[in-house]
Design an enzyme around this catalytic site. Structure first.
Site, mmCIF file in Angstrom:
data_model
loop_
_atom_site.group_PDB
_atom_site.id
_atom_site.type_symbol
_atom_site.label_atom_id
_atom_site.label_comp_id
_atom_site.label_asym_id
_atom_site.label_seq_id
_atom_site.Cartn_x
_atom_site.Cartn_y
_atom_site.Cartn_z
ATOM 1 N N ASP A 137 -6.045 -10.030 -0.935
ATOM 2 C CA ASP A 137 -4.907 -9.510 -1.688
ATOM 3 C C ASP A 137 -3.815 -9.054 -0.723
ATOM 4 O O ASP A 137 -3.947 -8.035 -0.047
ATOM 5 C CB ASP A 137 -5.365 -8.347 -2.571
ATOM 6 C CG ASP A 137 -4.322 -7.953 -3.604
ATOM 7 O OD1 ASP A 137 -3.214 -8.523 -3.585
ATOM 8 O OD2 ASP A 137 -4.629 -7.075 -4.439
ATOM 9 N N LYS A 160 8.476 -9.687 -14.165
ATOM 10 C CA LYS A 160 8.579 -9.360 -12.744
ATOM 11 C C LYS A 160 8.442 -10.664 -11.972
ATOM 12 O O LYS A 160 7.409 -11.324 -12.038
ATOM 13 C CB LYS A 160 7.486 -8.370 -12.349
ATOM 14 C CG LYS A 160 7.538 -7.893 -10.915
ATOM 15 C CD LYS A 160 6.437 -6.858 -10.688
ATOM 16 C CE LYS A 160 6.443 -6.337 -9.271
ATOM 17 N NZ LYS A 160 5.382 -5.322 -9.056
ATOM 18 N N LYS A 180 3.918 1.639 0.689
ATOM 19 C CA LYS A 180 3.154 2.698 0.042
ATOM 20 C C LYS A 180 1.824 2.873 0.763
ATOM 21 O O LYS A 180 1.154 1.902 1.116
ATOM 22 C CB LYS A 180 2.933 2.362 -1.438
ATOM 23 C CG LYS A 180 4.227 2.325 -2.243
ATOM 24 C CD LYS A 180 3.956 2.024 -3.702
ATOM 25 C CE LYS A 180 5.257 2.065 -4.500
ATOM 26 N NZ LYS A 180 6.162 0.950 -4.152
ATOM 27 N N SER A 231 0.625 -9.000 -0.388
ATOM 28 C CA SER A 231 1.894 -9.207 -1.084
ATOM 29 C C SER A 231 2.647 -10.417 -0.538
ATOM 30 O O SER A 231 2.695 -10.667 0.680
ATOM 31 C CB SER A 231 2.769 -7.964 -0.940
ATOM 32 O OG SER A 231 4.059 -8.195 -1.457
ATOM 33 N N ALA A 232 3.280 -11.141 -1.453
ATOM 34 C CA ALA A 232 4.153 -12.250 -1.062
ATOM 35 C C ALA A 232 5.387 -11.763 -0.311
ATOM 36 O O ALA A 232 6.083 -12.566 0.319
ATOM 37 C CB ALA A 232 4.587 -13.024 -2.306
ATOM 38 N N ASP A 233 5.650 -10.455 -0.359
ATOM 39 C CA ASP A 233 6.776 -9.916 0.405
ATOM 40 C C ASP A 233 6.656 -10.277 1.880
ATOM 41 O O ASP A 233 7.652 -10.594 2.542
ATOM 42 C CB ASP A 233 6.829 -8.388 0.287
ATOM 43 C CG ASP A 233 7.184 -7.903 -1.104
ATOM 44 O OD1 ASP A 233 7.504 -8.739 -1.973
ATOM 45 O OD2 ASP A 233 7.135 -6.679 -1.320
ATOM 46 N N VAL A 259 10.888 -7.647 -3.835
ATOM 47 C CA VAL A 259 11.408 -7.724 -2.467
ATOM 48 C C VAL A 259 11.487 -9.178 -2.019
ATOM 49 O O VAL A 259 12.501 -9.636 -1.482
ATOM 50 C CB VAL A 259 10.528 -6.907 -1.505
ATOM 51 C CG1 VAL A 259 10.874 -7.221 -0.049
ATOM 52 C CG2 VAL A 259 10.673 -5.417 -1.779
ATOM 53 N N GLU A 294 17.433 -4.872 -5.088
ATOM 54 C CA GLU A 294 16.457 -5.497 -5.983
ATOM 55 C C GLU A 294 16.504 -4.860 -7.366
ATOM 56 O O GLU A 294 16.962 -3.716 -7.531
ATOM 57 C CB GLU A 294 15.045 -5.383 -5.410
ATOM 58 C CG GLU A 294 14.491 -3.976 -5.391
ATOM 59 C CD GLU A 294 12.983 -3.947 -5.247
ATOM 60 O OE1 GLU A 294 12.290 -4.326 -6.207
ATOM 61 O OE2 GLU A 294 12.501 -3.534 -4.172
#
Length: 310
Positions: free
Chosen positions: A144, A92, A165, A146-148, A112, A31
């Site tokens: 909330d 981003k 994390k 992540s789209a990951d 990602v 990435e």
């Protein structure tokens, strides 16, 4: 190896990557967000070159991915890599942002989610990153996430990472990955890593002992799943941040973010910047170390997968 569908003109493998894929050779996607947004300049360019060298040293072809002037490049020239690392205005791009960037001639570094999506579209089956996005603390109120996670639920690719994390809700993240049918295995461990620290406090059910075994696990899923195989590769304890200091700083940083009214997507960079400051830059060293380790392991898996010829 399955033949990928014809690529749209906005997705362009480099000549080296295209040739390697056509020959059934090992290729590893990398990435670009970690370079453009995760590491300070100008050292990020050195890291980008080191990552590609780590992949080559283990017998695979690196394919760093970024969108430049409306084209998604799967594999960058050195000049393109330098552009990604030096442009402090580079956007981003997650998956939702790709159509806009590709349709308007935009440029950006890939996350990602978008890296996995573009890599798989080009026929690349192995991807190395630092850490995944996940479910944020308090997501039951903010939604909330992540789209990951959703991208990995629909993208059949091996992703080597150092977990997520630990500022995130790690148990909730693992639950979501399970709900999305994403297989998560530990590399020589059942500990799920917390990026800067070896142990996030959560575990995984399965461990694999070598790259060949990981390749066989991924190959065995052909026709059975369209989700990713996540390989959790923890840092050795001697290379991690001090866990006690790490936890204390994150607790203080989250409290500071709340007091300052920081919320949503701004919480993560706020906390990470706080952690970077308190650690006197040690987080950057750990970040580089873990992503280089992940790139090396990903290359070894890619070589074994290519040898299987599936």
């Amino acid at each position: 190896m399955p033949t990928p569908a014809p690529l749209p003109p906005t997705v362009r493998p480099s000549e080296e990557v295209a040739y390697a894929l056509a020959q059934g050779r090992a290729v590893v996607a990398l990435e670009s967000t970690i370079l453009a947004h995760g590491l300070p300049r100008p050292g990020n360019l050195d890291t980008g070159r080191e990552l590609e060298a780590a992949v080559r040293a283990r017998g695979a072809v690196p394919a760093t991915i970024a969108v430049l002037d409306g084209v998604a490049h799967v594999g960058l020239t050195d000049d393109q890599l330098a552009r990604v690392c030096r442009d402090d205005g580079l956007a981003k791009l997650s998956v939702r942002d790709l159509p806009v960037a590709l349709g308007t001639g935009g440029s950006g570094a890939t996350t990602v989610a978008s890296t996995a999506t573009l890599a798989r579209a080009a026929g690349v089956e192995v991807f190395a990153t630092g850490g995944l996005g996940g479910v944020h603390r308090g997501a039951q109120d903010t939604f909330d996430e992540s789209a990951d996670l959703t991208a990995l639920g629909r993208t059949r690719i091996v992703v080597v990472c150092a977990g997520v994390k630990s500022i995130l809700d790690v148990p909730a993240t693992l639950e979501r990955l399970e709900s999305l049918s994403v297989t998560v295995v530990g590399y020589r461990t059942t500990v799920f890593p917390g990026f800067y620290v070896t142990d996030s406090g959560s575990t995984v059910d399965t461990r694999c002992e070598d790259p060949a075994e990981l390749a066989r696990v991924f190959a065995a899923g052909a026709g059975l799943t369209t989700a990713a195989l996540v390989v959790a590769n923890p840092l050795p304890t001697g290379l991690q941040l001090d866990p006690t200091e790490h936890d204390e700083v994150i607790t203080a940083a989250l409290a500071a973010a709340d007091a300052a009214g920081v919320s949503g997507k701004d919480v993560t960079p706020f906390v990470l910047d706080h952690l970077h400051t308190v650690s006197a830059g040690r987080t950057r060293e750990v970040n580089v170390t873990l992503v280089l380790r992940n790139a090396g392991l990903a290359a070894e898996i890619a070589v074994e997968l290519a040898a299987l010829g599936v």
